[in-house]
Design a protein around this motif. Structure first.
Motif, PDB file in Angstrom:
ATOM      1  N   ASP A 148       0.822  -1.213   0.000  1.00  0.00           N
ATOM      2  CA  ASP A 148       0.000   0.000   0.000  1.00  0.00           C
ATOM      3  C   ASP A 148       0.855   1.262   0.000  1.00  0.00           C
ATOM      4  O   ASP A 148       0.535   2.243  -0.676  1.00  0.00           O
ATOM      5  CB  ASP A 148      -0.981   0.011   1.176  1.00  0.00           C
ATOM      6  CG  ASP A 148      -0.298   0.031   2.530  1.00  0.00           C
ATOM      7  OD1 ASP A 148       0.685  -0.715   2.742  1.00  0.00           O
ATOM      8  OD2 ASP A 148      -0.756   0.790   3.403  1.00  0.00           O
ATOM      9  N   VAL A 149       1.983   1.241   0.715  1.00  0.00           N
ATOM     10  CA  VAL A 149       2.884   2.408   0.746  1.00  0.00           C
ATOM     11  C   VAL A 149       3.515   2.601  -0.629  1.00  0.00           C
ATOM     12  O   VAL A 149       3.590   3.716  -1.141  1.00  0.00           O
ATOM     13  CB  VAL A 149       3.982   2.231   1.825  1.00  0.00           C
ATOM     14  CG1 VAL A 149       4.964   3.393   1.807  1.00  0.00           C
ATOM     15  CG2 VAL A 149       3.355   2.081   3.202  1.00  0.00           C
ATOM     16  N   LEU A 150       3.954   1.501  -1.232  1.00  0.00           N
ATOM     17  CA  LEU A 150       4.584   1.568  -2.546  1.00  0.00           C
ATOM     18  C   LEU A 150       3.579   2.008  -3.609  1.00  0.00           C
ATOM     19  O   LEU A 150       3.898   2.809  -4.496  1.00  0.00           O
ATOM     20  CB  LEU A 150       5.200   0.220  -2.900  1.00  0.00           C
ATOM     21  CG  LEU A 150       6.209  -0.321  -1.890  1.00  0.00           C
ATOM     22  CD1 LEU A 150       6.647  -1.729  -2.265  1.00  0.00           C
ATOM     23  CD2 LEU A 150       7.408   0.597  -1.764  1.00  0.00           C
ATOM     24  N   SER A 201       1.379   6.146  -7.222  1.00  0.00           N
ATOM     25  CA  SER A 201       0.253   7.007  -7.608  1.00  0.00           C
ATOM     26  C   SER A 201       0.635   8.480  -7.562  1.00  0.00           C
ATOM     27  O   SER A 201       0.285   9.240  -8.466  1.00  0.00           O
ATOM     28  CB  SER A 201      -0.929   6.786  -6.672  1.00  0.00           C
ATOM     29  OG  SER A 201      -1.572   5.604  -6.962  1.00  0.00           O
ATOM     30  N   ARG A 202       1.334   8.864  -6.515  1.00  0.00           N
ATOM     31  CA  ARG A 202       1.698  10.274  -6.359  1.00  0.00           C
ATOM     32  C   ARG A 202       2.752  10.718  -7.371  1.00  0.00           C
ATOM     33  O   ARG A 202       2.738  11.865  -7.805  1.00  0.00           O
ATOM     34  CB  ARG A 202       2.194  10.534  -4.936  1.00  0.00           C
ATOM     35  CG  ARG A 202       1.058  10.388  -3.912  1.00  0.00           C
ATOM     36  CD  ARG A 202       1.470  10.742  -2.538  1.00  0.00           C
ATOM     37  NE  ARG A 202       1.594  12.200  -2.434  1.00  0.00           N
ATOM     38  CZ  ARG A 202       2.081  12.811  -1.378  1.00  0.00           C
ATOM     39  NH1 ARG A 202       2.502  12.123  -0.341  1.00  0.00           N
ATOM     40  NH2 ARG A 202       2.158  14.121  -1.351  1.00  0.00           N
ATOM     41  N   ALA A 240      12.229  13.710  -3.916  1.00  0.00           N
ATOM     42  CA  ALA A 240      12.961  13.203  -2.748  1.00  0.00           C
ATOM     43  C   ALA A 240      12.118  13.166  -1.469  1.00  0.00           C
ATOM     44  O   ALA A 240      12.125  12.149  -0.767  1.00  0.00           O
ATOM     45  CB  ALA A 240      14.244  13.995  -2.533  1.00  0.00           C
ATOM     46  N   PRO A 241      11.340  14.225  -1.139  1.00  0.00           N
ATOM     47  CA  PRO A 241      10.532  14.150   0.083  1.00  0.00           C
ATOM     48  C   PRO A 241       9.455  13.059   0.031  1.00  0.00           C
ATOM     49  O   PRO A 241       9.139  12.452   1.058  1.00  0.00           O
ATOM     50  CB  PRO A 241       9.890  15.540   0.193  1.00  0.00           C
ATOM     51  CG  PRO A 241      10.732  16.425  -0.649  1.00  0.00           C
ATOM     52  CD  PRO A 241      11.289  15.560  -1.742  1.00  0.00           C
ATOM     53  N   LEU A 242       8.904  12.792  -1.139  1.00  0.00           N
ATOM     54  CA  LEU A 242       7.907  11.731  -1.276  1.00  0.00           C
ATOM     55  C   LEU A 242       8.541  10.362  -1.050  1.00  0.00           C
ATOM     56  O   LEU A 242       7.969   9.498  -0.365  1.00  0.00           O
ATOM     57  CB  LEU A 242       7.253  11.784  -2.657  1.00  0.00           C
ATOM     58  CG  LEU A 242       6.517  13.067  -3.032  1.00  0.00           C
ATOM     59  CD1 LEU A 242       6.054  13.020  -4.479  1.00  0.00           C
ATOM     60  CD2 LEU A 242       5.341  13.296  -2.099  1.00  0.00           C
TER      61      LEU A 242
END
Length: 188
Positions: free
Chosen positions: A24-26, A31-32, A170-172
């Protein structure tokens, strides 16, 4: 927290299916960013791809679950090496660092300098070092013991991921790595 709770926690983490439990995190990161996301583990001097969330774009990086790549010229490998022991870094260097592209880091001094910068910034970049035309941004994942044997990355062709976009991604990437690290019991 008592000793029994710690034992139960370690037993849970030992049985954890990392790719499935962190999908789910990946997926959210993919998606983002709208790009391919990889989860890898260390097998120094290489890394091994263990999970991938593919981009919908028709042009993408070629990678396959179970394949390996050199740690010194991949963003995920450098993200883990930045937190590895000096002996592990020496092992990678002694194994040889041939160029895969004209931009590949090929000397011990360059690699050690890059690893220092990665520790400071919290993320690593494969700046067209492993595969021609592909740029990747990665972050280390830590486990409950503080070890870093896993990393994740966003990979894309350079026309969709120009250098100027790296600070935006990078922050994502680091946030997703922190989320997985927290789930693994890391104290950050």
């Amino acid at each position: 927290m008592g000793r029994r709770n710690a034992q139960l926690g370690n037993a849970y983490l030992a049985g954890l299916d990392l790719p499935r439990s962190m999908h789910d995190v990946l997926q959210e990161l993919a998606s983002r960013t709208r790009e391919t996301v990889h989860l890898v583990v260390a097998d120094f001097p290489s890394i091994v791809y263990i999970h991938k969330v593919e981009t919908a774009h028709p042009v993408r990086m070629f990678s396959r679950i179970g394949n390996s790549a050199p740690a010194y010229c991949t963003s995920v490998g450098k993200a883990m090496l930045a937190h590895a022991s000096p002996e592990t870094v020496d092992l990678v260097i002694e194994n040889g660092m041939p160029a895969h592209t004209p931009r590949t880091i090929t000397t011990a001094g360059e690699l050690r300098a890059a690893l220092s910068e990665i520790r400071e910034s919290g993320y690593a970049v494969d700046d067209v070092e492993h595969e021609e035309g592909i740029r990747c941004v990665a972050a280390p994942v830590f486990d409950q013991s503080g070890a870093c044997t896993t990393a994740l990355s966003v990979s894309a062709p350079v026309d969709r991921l120009p250098r100027a976009k790296v600070p935006e991604l990078a922050p994502l990437v680091t946030a997703a790595a922190r989320e997985i690290s927290t789930r693994l019991g890391a104290v950050l």
